[in-house]
Design an enzyme around this catalytic site. Sequence first.
Site, short mmCIF file in Angstrom:
data_model
loop_
_atom_site.label_atom_id
_atom_site.label_comp_id
_atom_site.label_asym_id
_atom_site.label_seq_id
_atom_site.Cartn_x
_atom_site.Cartn_y
_atom_site.Cartn_z
N ASP A 246 0.80 -1.23 0.00
CA ASP A 246 0.00 0.00 0.00
C ASP A 246 0.83 1.28 0.00
O ASP A 246 0.28 2.38 -0.08
CB ASP A 246 -1.01 0.01 1.15
CG ASP A 246 -0.39 0.10 2.54
OD1 ASP A 246 0.84 -0.04 2.66
OD2 ASP A 246 -1.15 0.31 3.51
N CYS A 371 -2.09 3.67 6.16
CA CYS A 371 -1.59 2.84 7.26
C CYS A 371 -2.37 3.05 8.55
O CYS A 371 -2.47 2.15 9.39
CB CYS A 371 -0.13 3.16 7.55
SG CYS A 371 1.03 2.78 6.23
#
Length: 382
Positions: A246, A371
């Site tokens: 990501d 995150c």
Amino acid sequence: MSPLLPSRRSALRAFGGIGAVVLGASACGPGDDLLSTSGNQDTAAEGLRMGAEWESHARTFMSWPALDSVWAEDLPYVREDIARIARAIGEYEYVVMMARPQQVKAAQKACGRDVEVIELPVDDLWARDTVPVFVEQGGKVTGVDLNFNGWGNKQTHTNDGKVGRTLLAEYDIPRRRAPFVAEGGSFEPDGEGTLLITESSIVNDNRNRGKNRDQIEAEIKKTLGVKKVIWLKGVRGQDITDAHVDSLVRFTAPGVVLLDRAHPDTPADSWSRAADQAKAVLSEATDAQGRRFEVIDLPQPDLYEITGEGDDFVSTYANFYIANDSVFMPKFGDRKADKRAKSILQEHFPKRDIVPVAIDTIASGGGGIHCSTHDQPGKPVD
């Protein structure tokens, strides 16, 4: 902010010798529903689906950072960043902030009334990795607990390792326990059966000792209902996550990805080589529906122009978060690069507001907006 801040992208200079509580997939506790990988894979995964982030969210989960042993003098500043993100997302969808009981009052004051702060013990802010991933089957949502073990036992996260069980119980969401160890940031789904993964973050003895890539892929397909896994090499051992996908490449639609690219003035390193390898793989691959990928570069800011600091500063725009009617991107202070990244995101999400948020302390600690957030699929909570 301290340039010596121990971070998720560092080798954990201050914590390398601390043993973490092992929460791997090798043993079940009372009440665990461990997903079996025996039997016919296609039958077991029939109708099972892992959605894309741009689909409707019921809510966003976040975590209030608690560990001054990790953040030291920067703990107040990283809390400011987390509260800023929560308030921004709260303008678009329901936000639930998990916090230790003794920190609930301060967290609520910082986050404001658009954010619900609940008593649930956590250690740090990385909700993407500690909250279960969600799958749907027959119209029902289930949380898949990925057995968070401190990114391969690199840090001790006793409370965070229990979030998968405690949070789902709090919201009466069925829980299943994956037969492998991973983190939410390891996976990038397109909602149509394709999943991007960095090999370094999961085919790794610190998570899944003794398992090869084919074994793990079979378990992932059965557990998450995906039909095709595209493996990117990633980077081993250069950050605490072993290079989560990501922060490297993200879907904006099925068949379309944005790829993190270093600023031209940044010396080539293992991260830029990982991006090159990812681009080569994606340029030749097809997704679960047989489409070729469109790969668009998402350039980083100039490190001489950013407002943050620290050797481990994460300057990728790829760690954006897609919420209801909106996309949240980091604002790094390089005005030209920030504007360019916003323009690229707006082009790919034309019907959503693109909201830049300053996150210098989070970025200095090795992470980003994605995150620190975790979406739950479903009808938006009123």
